[in-house]
Write a protein that holds these residues in place. Structure first.
Motif, PDB file in Angstrom:
ATOM      1  N   LYS A  85       4.490  16.648  15.578  1.00 14.52           N
ATOM      2  CA  LYS A  85       4.125  17.882  16.279  1.00 14.52           C
ATOM      3  C   LYS A  85       2.830  18.503  15.770  1.00 14.52           C
ATOM      4  CE  LYS A  85       7.706  18.489  19.081  1.00 14.52           C
ATOM      5  NZ  LYS A  85       7.600  18.783  20.513  1.00 14.52           N
ATOM      6  N   PHE A  86       2.070  17.755  14.966  1.00 10.40           N
ATOM      7  CA  PHE A  86       0.827  18.296  14.437  1.00 10.40           C
ATOM      8  C   PHE A  86      -0.254  18.200  15.505  1.00 10.40           C
ATOM      9  CE2 PHE A  86      -1.739  19.943  11.276  1.00 10.40           C
ATOM     10  CZ  PHE A  86      -2.896  19.215  11.125  1.00 10.40           C
ATOM     11  N   LEU A  87      -0.869  19.350  15.824  1.00 11.84           N
ATOM     12  CA  LEU A  87      -1.904  19.422  16.860  1.00 11.84           C
ATOM     13  C   LEU A  87      -3.280  19.352  16.235  1.00 11.84           C
ATOM     14  CD1 LEU A  87      -0.663  22.208  19.211  1.00 11.84           C
ATOM     15  CD2 LEU A  87      -1.842  20.193  20.017  1.00 11.84           C
ATOM     16  N   PHE A 125      -2.988  17.306  24.884  1.00  9.34           N
ATOM     17  CA  PHE A 125      -3.106  18.605  25.546  1.00  9.34           C
ATOM     18  C   PHE A 125      -4.554  18.909  25.875  1.00  9.34           C
ATOM     19  CE2 PHE A 125       1.056  20.457  25.377  1.00  9.34           C
ATOM     20  CZ  PHE A 125       1.678  19.861  24.302  1.00  9.34           C
ATOM     21  N   GLN A 172       7.807  22.688  28.190  1.00 14.94           N
ATOM     22  CA  GLN A 172       6.699  23.476  28.728  1.00 14.94           C
ATOM     23  C   GLN A 172       5.457  23.372  27.851  1.00 14.94           C
ATOM     24  OE1 GLN A 172       7.586  27.458  30.029  1.00 14.94           O
ATOM     25  NE2 GLN A 172       9.728  26.965  30.469  1.00 14.94           N
ATOM     26  N   HIS A 173       4.370  23.985  28.329  1.00 20.10           N
ATOM     27  CA  HIS A 173       3.127  23.902  27.583  1.00 20.10           C
ATOM     28  C   HIS A 173       3.024  25.041  26.575  1.00 20.10           C
ATOM     29  CE1 HIS A 173       2.415  26.524  31.044  1.00 20.10           C
ATOM     30  NE2 HIS A 173       1.534  27.141  30.299  1.00 20.10           N
ATOM     31  N   LEU A 174       2.034  24.941  25.740  1.00 14.99           N
ATOM     32  CA  LEU A 174       1.765  25.977  24.746  1.00 14.99           C
ATOM     33  C   LEU A 174       1.347  27.273  25.427  1.00 14.99           C
ATOM     34  CD1 LEU A 174      -0.224  23.929  22.158  1.00 14.99           C
ATOM     35  CD2 LEU A 174       1.679  25.394  21.577  1.00 14.99           C
ATOM     36  N   TYR A 213      -6.744  17.981  22.792  1.00 13.98           N
ATOM     37  CA  TYR A 213      -6.015  17.954  21.528  1.00 13.98           C
ATOM     38  C   TYR A 213      -5.015  16.805  21.560  1.00 13.98           C
ATOM     39  CZ  TYR A 213      -7.450  22.739  20.331  1.00 13.98           C
ATOM     40  OH  TYR A 213      -8.163  23.864  20.004  1.00 13.98           O
ATOM     41  N   GLU A 224       9.440  25.868  20.006  1.00 18.07           N
ATOM     42  CA  GLU A 224       8.632  25.492  18.842  1.00 18.07           C
ATOM     43  C   GLU A 224       7.521  26.530  18.730  1.00 18.07           C
ATOM     44  OE1 GLU A 224       8.901  21.746  17.936  1.00 18.07           O
ATOM     45  OE2 GLU A 224       7.847  22.097  16.044  1.00 18.07           O
ATOM     46  N   PHE A 282      -3.680  26.492  27.262  1.00 14.58           N
ATOM     47  CA  PHE A 282      -3.318  25.076  27.218  1.00 14.58           C
ATOM     48  C   PHE A 282      -2.680  24.593  28.508  1.00 14.58           C
ATOM     49  CE2 PHE A 282      -4.022  23.650  22.878  1.00 14.58           C
ATOM     50  CZ  PHE A 282      -4.331  24.848  22.266  1.00 14.58           C
ATOM     51  N   GLY A 283      -2.901  23.318  28.789  1.00 12.28           N
ATOM     52  CA  GLY A 283      -2.207  22.644  29.866  1.00 12.28           C
ATOM     53  C   GLY A 283      -0.823  22.198  29.425  1.00 12.28           C
ATOM     54  N   PRO A 284      -0.052  21.584  30.327  1.00  9.74           N
ATOM     55  CA  PRO A 284       1.337  21.216  30.042  1.00  9.74           C
ATOM     56  C   PRO A 284       1.485  19.982  29.161  1.00  9.74           C
ATOM     57  CG  PRO A 284       0.736  20.557  32.254  1.00  9.74           C
ATOM     58  CD  PRO A 284      -0.433  21.323  31.720  1.00  9.74           C
ATOM     59  N   PHE A 302      -4.282  24.250  13.877  1.00 13.45           N
ATOM     60  CA  PHE A 302      -2.868  24.563  14.016  1.00 13.45           C
ATOM     61  C   PHE A 302      -2.075  24.205  12.767  1.00 13.45           C
ATOM     62  CE2 PHE A 302      -2.182  25.716  18.440  1.00 13.45           C
ATOM     63  CZ  PHE A 302      -3.348  25.306  19.041  1.00 13.45           C
ATOM     64  N   GLY A 303      -1.004  24.956  12.558  1.00 15.97           N
ATOM     65  CA  GLY A 303       0.014  24.558  11.602  1.00 15.97           C
ATOM     66  C   GLY A 303       0.900  23.499  12.236  1.00 15.97           C
ATOM     67  N   SER A 304       1.835  22.995  11.453  1.00 14.64           N
ATOM     68  CA  SER A 304       2.660  21.880  11.908  1.00 14.64           C
ATOM     69  C   SER A 304       3.824  22.317  12.798  1.00 14.64           C
ATOM     70  CB  SER A 304       3.197  21.102  10.710  1.00 14.64           C
ATOM     71  OG  SER A 304       3.877  21.996   9.841  1.00 14.64           O
ATOM     72  N   GLY A 305       4.007  23.613  12.957  1.00 12.98           N
ATOM     73  CA  GLY A 305       5.035  24.099  13.863  1.00 12.98           C
ATOM     74  C   GLY A 305       6.371  24.372  13.192  1.00 12.98           C
ATOM     75  N   PHE A 345       3.967  27.758  16.848  1.00  9.36           N
ATOM     76  CA  PHE A 345       2.799  27.260  16.122  1.00  9.36           C
ATOM     77  C   PHE A 345       1.893  28.414  15.717  1.00  9.36           C
ATOM     78  CE2 PHE A 345       3.229  22.725  16.807  1.00  9.36           C
ATOM     79  CZ  PHE A 345       4.005  22.637  17.948  1.00  9.36           C
ATOM     80  N   GLN A 402      -1.302  15.740  19.892  1.00  5.20           N
ATOM     81  CA  GLN A 402      -0.125  16.177  19.133  1.00  5.20           C
ATOM     82  C   GLN A 402       0.681  14.947  18.758  1.00  5.20           C
ATOM     83  OE1 GLN A 402       3.006  18.479  21.148  1.00  5.20           O
ATOM     84  NE2 GLN A 402       3.042  19.865  19.412  1.00  5.20           N
ATOM     85  N   LYS A 421       1.852  13.621  33.854  1.00 11.91           N
ATOM     86  CA  LYS A 421       2.640  14.290  32.830  1.00 11.91           C
ATOM     87  C   LYS A 421       3.193  13.277  31.834  1.00 11.91           C
ATOM     88  CE  LYS A 421       6.013  17.960  32.285  1.00 11.91           C
ATOM     89  NZ  LYS A 421       6.929  18.900  32.958  1.00 11.91           N
TER      90      LYS A 421
END
Lengths: 113, 115
Positions: free
Chosen positions: A41-43, A90, B42-44, A35, B88, A104-106, B105-108, B90, A37, A9
């Protein structure tokens, strides 16, 4: 009953080291993804594999190498880590013929010092 | 450049306030649209999705989103937010590109709900 799991993690390491992140999904999905990030926070997608075959390979340094031993696993190996590799990575998976529906994973927070 | 834009980067609301988060995309043709949520630590998780049909889609936890094709928008709404909605959010667009679907994705938008 975890669907998409990642280990570790958290990962803190020094520049120049080689590290791996593991991903496993128990959803029976055919396609898996990595992915990145960034700090804003841009994925962004890095890779995708369909049934162990590389499908998407975005513009990513070749220090990053995905490996899929079977369709339930997609690991990410990173050589010669750099400061700019620090990010949250991710893993995701999607069912056959529904690549648009991703789970998605954590996430794995990688910090390179 | 083709993109997904979320103009609100941070939103602060009090409980029971109404929420609307903007999402615009610049892709032409057929798109599939999603909202994902990432709770602290947490995850998405998928909140809701639009593929076709009724442009007003309902998701989990009282969220809904409206697809307006002429405006290239897919805004997320909730009539009355709760403290537990702090997360957050997205927006994402899935398109067939280079022989596969890609999720962009957008930037959130970071939502903070004050009790």
């Amino acid at each position: 009953d975890t669907a998409v799991s990642q280990t570790p993690k958290y990962l803190v390491t020094q520049m120049g080291n080689d590290k791996s992140i593991k991903c496993e999904q128990n959803l029976g999905h055919d396609t898996m993804y990595w992915y990145k990030q960034d700090s804003k926070k841009f994925l962004k997608i890095m890779f995708s594999y369909n049934n162990k075959e590389l499908i998407i390979n975005e513009t990513v340094p070749n220090r990053f190498s995905p490996k899929s031993p079977d369709k339930a696993h997609l690991n990410l190996h990173i050589n010669s880590l750099e400061l700019g590799d620090s990010a949250v990575y991710f893993c995701a998976s999607s069912p056959r013929d529904r690549d648009y529906e991703q789970y998605f994973g954590p996430g794995t927070r990688l910090t390179v010092t | 450049a083709q993109s997904v834009s979320q103009h609100n980067h941070h939103v602060i609301l009090s409980e029971a306030a109404s929420l609307e988060l903007g999402c615009n995309y610049s892709y032409g043709g057929t798109v599939n649209l999603f909202w994902y949520v990432q709770y602290p630590g947490q995850h998405l998780q998928l909140l809701l999705k639009y593929f076709s049909g009724d442009p007003l889609v309902k998701g989990i936890k009282g969220f809904e989103a409206e697809f307006i094709k002429s405006k290239f928008s897919f805004n997320l709404r909730k009539p009355s937010v709760q403290w537990s909605d702090t997360a957050e959010y997205f927006c994402a667009v899935s398109r067939w590109m280079d022989s596969s679907y890609k999720l962009i994705f957008g930037s959130g938008t970071r939502l903070l709900v004050r009790p």
